[in-house]
Motif scaffolding. Structure first.
Motif, PDB file in Angstrom:
ATOM      1  N   GLY A   9       0.807  -1.219   0.000  1.00  0.00           N
ATOM      2  CA  GLY A   9       0.000   0.000   0.000  1.00  0.00           C
ATOM      3  C   GLY A   9       0.840   1.268   0.000  1.00  0.00           C
ATOM      4  O   GLY A   9       2.082   1.215   0.019  1.00  0.00           O
ATOM      5  N   GLY A  10       0.141   2.402  -0.028  1.00  0.00           N
ATOM      6  CA  GLY A  10       0.776   3.707  -0.198  1.00  0.00           C
ATOM      7  C   GLY A  10       1.911   4.027   0.766  1.00  0.00           C
ATOM      8  O   GLY A  10       2.989   4.458   0.343  1.00  0.00           O
ATOM      9  N   THR A 173       1.014  -3.797   4.716  1.00  0.00           N
ATOM     10  CA  THR A 173       0.549  -2.440   4.979  1.00  0.00           C
ATOM     11  C   THR A 173       1.322  -1.847   6.150  1.00  0.00           C
ATOM     12  O   THR A 173       2.395  -2.342   6.506  1.00  0.00           O
ATOM     13  CB  THR A 173      -0.996  -2.454   5.175  1.00  0.00           C
ATOM     14  OG1 THR A 173      -1.444  -1.124   5.378  1.00  0.00           O
ATOM     15  CG2 THR A 173      -1.428  -3.336   6.325  1.00  0.00           C
ATOM     16  N   ASP A 174       0.798  -0.757   6.721  1.00  0.00           N
ATOM     17  CA  ASP A 174       1.546  -0.088   7.792  1.00  0.00           C
ATOM     18  C   ASP A 174       1.148  -0.573   9.183  1.00  0.00           C
ATOM     19  O   ASP A 174       1.554  -0.002  10.175  1.00  0.00           O
ATOM     20  CB  ASP A 174       1.404   1.444   7.673  1.00  0.00           C
ATOM     21  CG  ASP A 174      -0.042   1.904   7.700  1.00  0.00           C
ATOM     22  OD1 ASP A 174      -0.944   1.069   7.857  1.00  0.00           O
ATOM     23  OD2 ASP A 174      -0.267   3.120   7.559  1.00  0.00           O
ATOM     24  N   TYR A 179      -6.859  -5.517  13.375  1.00  0.00           N
ATOM     25  CA  TYR A 179      -7.013  -5.397  14.824  1.00  0.00           C
ATOM     26  C   TYR A 179      -8.492  -5.372  15.216  1.00  0.00           C
ATOM     27  O   TYR A 179      -9.367  -5.171  14.377  1.00  0.00           O
ATOM     28  CB  TYR A 179      -6.304  -4.123  15.315  1.00  0.00           C
ATOM     29  CG  TYR A 179      -4.808  -4.325  15.497  1.00  0.00           C
ATOM     30  CD1 TYR A 179      -3.982  -4.532  14.401  1.00  0.00           C
ATOM     31  CD2 TYR A 179      -4.239  -4.324  16.772  1.00  0.00           C
ATOM     32  CE1 TYR A 179      -2.621  -4.744  14.560  1.00  0.00           C
ATOM     33  CE2 TYR A 179      -2.878  -4.529  16.941  1.00  0.00           C
ATOM     34  CZ  TYR A 179      -2.068  -4.736  15.828  1.00  0.00           C
ATOM     35  OH  TYR A 179      -0.730  -4.950  16.003  1.00  0.00           O
ATOM     36  N   ASP A 182      -9.495   0.090  15.019  1.00  0.00           N
ATOM     37  CA  ASP A 182      -8.385   0.844  14.450  1.00  0.00           C
ATOM     38  C   ASP A 182      -7.325   1.123  15.523  1.00  0.00           C
ATOM     39  O   ASP A 182      -7.575   1.876  16.466  1.00  0.00           O
ATOM     40  CB  ASP A 182      -8.921   2.169  13.880  1.00  0.00           C
ATOM     41  CG  ASP A 182      -7.859   2.901  13.079  1.00  0.00           C
ATOM     42  OD1 ASP A 182      -6.662   2.549  13.191  1.00  0.00           O
ATOM     43  OD2 ASP A 182      -8.223   3.840  12.342  1.00  0.00           O
ATOM     44  N   ARG A 184      -4.944   2.950  15.560  1.00  0.00           N
ATOM     45  CA  ARG A 184      -4.554   4.368  15.672  1.00  0.00           C
ATOM     46  C   ARG A 184      -5.402   5.112  16.688  1.00  0.00           C
ATOM     47  O   ARG A 184      -4.968   6.126  17.221  1.00  0.00           O
ATOM     48  CB  ARG A 184      -4.731   5.072  14.320  1.00  0.00           C
ATOM     49  CG  ARG A 184      -3.592   4.796  13.406  1.00  0.00           C
ATOM     50  CD  ARG A 184      -3.741   5.696  12.206  1.00  0.00           C
ATOM     51  NE  ARG A 184      -3.362   4.922  11.031  1.00  0.00           N
ATOM     52  CZ  ARG A 184      -2.578   5.382  10.090  1.00  0.00           C
ATOM     53  NH1 ARG A 184      -2.120   6.591  10.146  1.00  0.00           N
ATOM     54  NH2 ARG A 184      -2.271   4.636   9.071  1.00  0.00           N
TER      55      ARG A 184
END
Ligand code: ADP
Ligand code: ASP
Ligand code: MG
Length: 416
Positions: A9-10, A173-174, A179, A182, A184
């Motif tokens: 991914g990005g 991915t990062d 999970y 999220d 984050r």
């Protein structure tokens, strides 16, 4: 020997140094004797920039030209990764969607993959060449570049995996997996070692952007074993495609031994609320509201209608994608006379919080627990929808994080 699709991914290809790191991940699998097709996204931020330029050029732009512009981000990374692979002695070449070809339908900007001819790719990877495929793009029936909607490289990867009969589709991915929510916003979220296709489909469609919804749909239909893992580990420190690699396998429900009642919590700020007040409570009203919205291709999600006390006037509340909010209001204002409502109210400052778990099928009281938990935090619920394996509530957006954390603890999902 296995046949693998590796998708990055990005953030994993955000600059040339990271692309070199990706090349080392790919080399690890090639050195282990596997046949590899790689799917890449645009560098992080690149697609946003391209989208912004098309809007700058004209708000009402031709969707085919939008696709010509936004697909270019992936072309850059596929070429760069092929160069980085060649530089470390790995035989590789880049492939654009039209070269394979990845055929899509005509819905420019949000096209669906119709068919992929995997024969050329199979021929090359069997000869030992790594195929570096641009994600997010294909070619439409009009012979022009078509893109698959934001986050679409996940779908490209799963579709390629199905087309070449890959043993696994690794989504790098990062984060090192899927999970419980999220990570984050909830540091206590826990990585799930396995998630069923069905639950992942709900999580993705209810806001967990770790996988594009269509990629999960496709993985489920085609039975593609999809493994979400991190690209930020040291490529040389992990065994090639080892069993104990940290990550999350998306698989059939039968493969999951320990079934939880609640698997995860998702949230989305991409929905807006619309309420029609003092609507006539008579047959045909729902059709008068929702048919014009459907005709305008506006998806309605949650719907709440009260039963009026005396059978005359009622309220109708529902949600639409935030991006369609202004259009939806316009459609409803135009249809005001036929619907027969008195007041139109709305808000974009709302969030949908969802609790997901296949265990809900056989457990009562899961929804009641959520309502009690949210009430204890003073969070008001504006609308509710449920299905067999999920409950969603619409709340005021400023309470999003509090609501997610509250539900995450309440269902025992917090890590110690
Ligand atoms: P990529 O650029 O690799 O496609 P994305 O940004 O699309 O990555 O997806 C990864 C992000 O998804 C993570 O950084 C994380 O913040 C977010 N995410 C949302 N919900 C979840 C979840 N339940 N599990 C893991 N990640 C999640
Ligand atoms: N580059 C595209 C996007 O940002 C596709 C993707 O990354 O999956 O939406
Ligand atoms: Mg993504």
């Amino acid at each position: 020997m296995a046949r693998l699709v590796m998708k990055f991914g990005g953030t994993s290809v955000a600059d040339v140094e990271r692309i070199r790191n990706v090349a080392r991940h790919v080399k690890r699998e090639v050195d282990a004797g596997h046949q590899v097709a790689v799917v890449v996204s645009a560098m992080s931020g690149a697609t946003n920039q391209l989208v912004a330029w098309t809007r700058d050029a004209s708000l009402l732009h031709d969707a085919r030209e939008y696709d010509a512009v936004v697909a270019s981000g992936e072309q850059v990374t596929s070429g760069l990764l092929a160069i980085a692979l060649q530089a470390i002695g790995v035989n590789a070449r880049s492939w654009q969607g039209w070269q394979i070809p990845i055929r899509t339908d005509a819905a420019h900007g949000a096209a669906r993959i119709a068919d992929i001819d995997g024969s050329l790719l199979i021929e090359r990877i069997e000869s030992g060449q790594v195929a570096v495929v641009s994600g997010f793009q294909g070619i439409g029936p009009d012979n022009r570049i078509a893109t698959l909607g934001r986050g679409g490289s996940d779908t490209s990867a799963v579709a390629i995996a199905a087309a070449i009969g890959a043993d696994r589709c690794d989504i790098y991915t990062d984060v090192d997996g899927v999970y419980t929510t999220d990570p984050r916003i909830v540091p206590k979220a826990q990585r799930l070692s396995k998630v069923s296709y069905e639950e992942m489909l709900e999580m993705a469609s209810l806001g967990a952007k770790v996988l594009q919804v269509r990629s999960v749909e496709l993985a489920m239909v085609k039975g593609v074993r999809t493994f979400v893992r991190s690209s930020f580990e040291d490529p040389s420190a992990i065994p090639p495609a080892g069993d104990d690699t940290p990550g999350t396998l998306i698989c059939d429900e039968e493969e999951i031994v320990e079934k939880q009642v609640v698997t995860g919590i998702a949230y989305s700020k991409d929905e807006a609320q619309i309420s029609l007040r003092r609507v006539q409570d008579k047959p045909g009203v729902a059709a008068a509201v929702f048919v014009p919205l459907a005709d305008a291709s506006i998806n309605v999600d949650m719907i709440v209608q009260n039963v009026s006390e005396d059978g005359t006037l009622t309220d109708l509340t529902f949600t639409v994608p935030t991006a369609d909010y202004d259009r939806a209001r316009k459609v409803l204002e135009d249809a005001k006379a036929t619907i027969g409502y008195q007041i139109l109210q709305g808000s974009v400052d709302v969030a949908k919080i969802s609790v997901i778990g296949i265990g809900m099928r056989s457990h009562a009281g899961v929804a009641a627990d959520a309502f009690r938990g949210l009430a204890s935090r003073g969070i008001n619920i504006r609308a509710i929808t449920t299905s067999e394996i999920k409950i969603s509530v619409l709340i005021d957006a400023p309470f999003t994080e509090l609501a997610v954390r509250t539900l995450h603890s309440l269902y025992g999902l917090d890590s110690n």
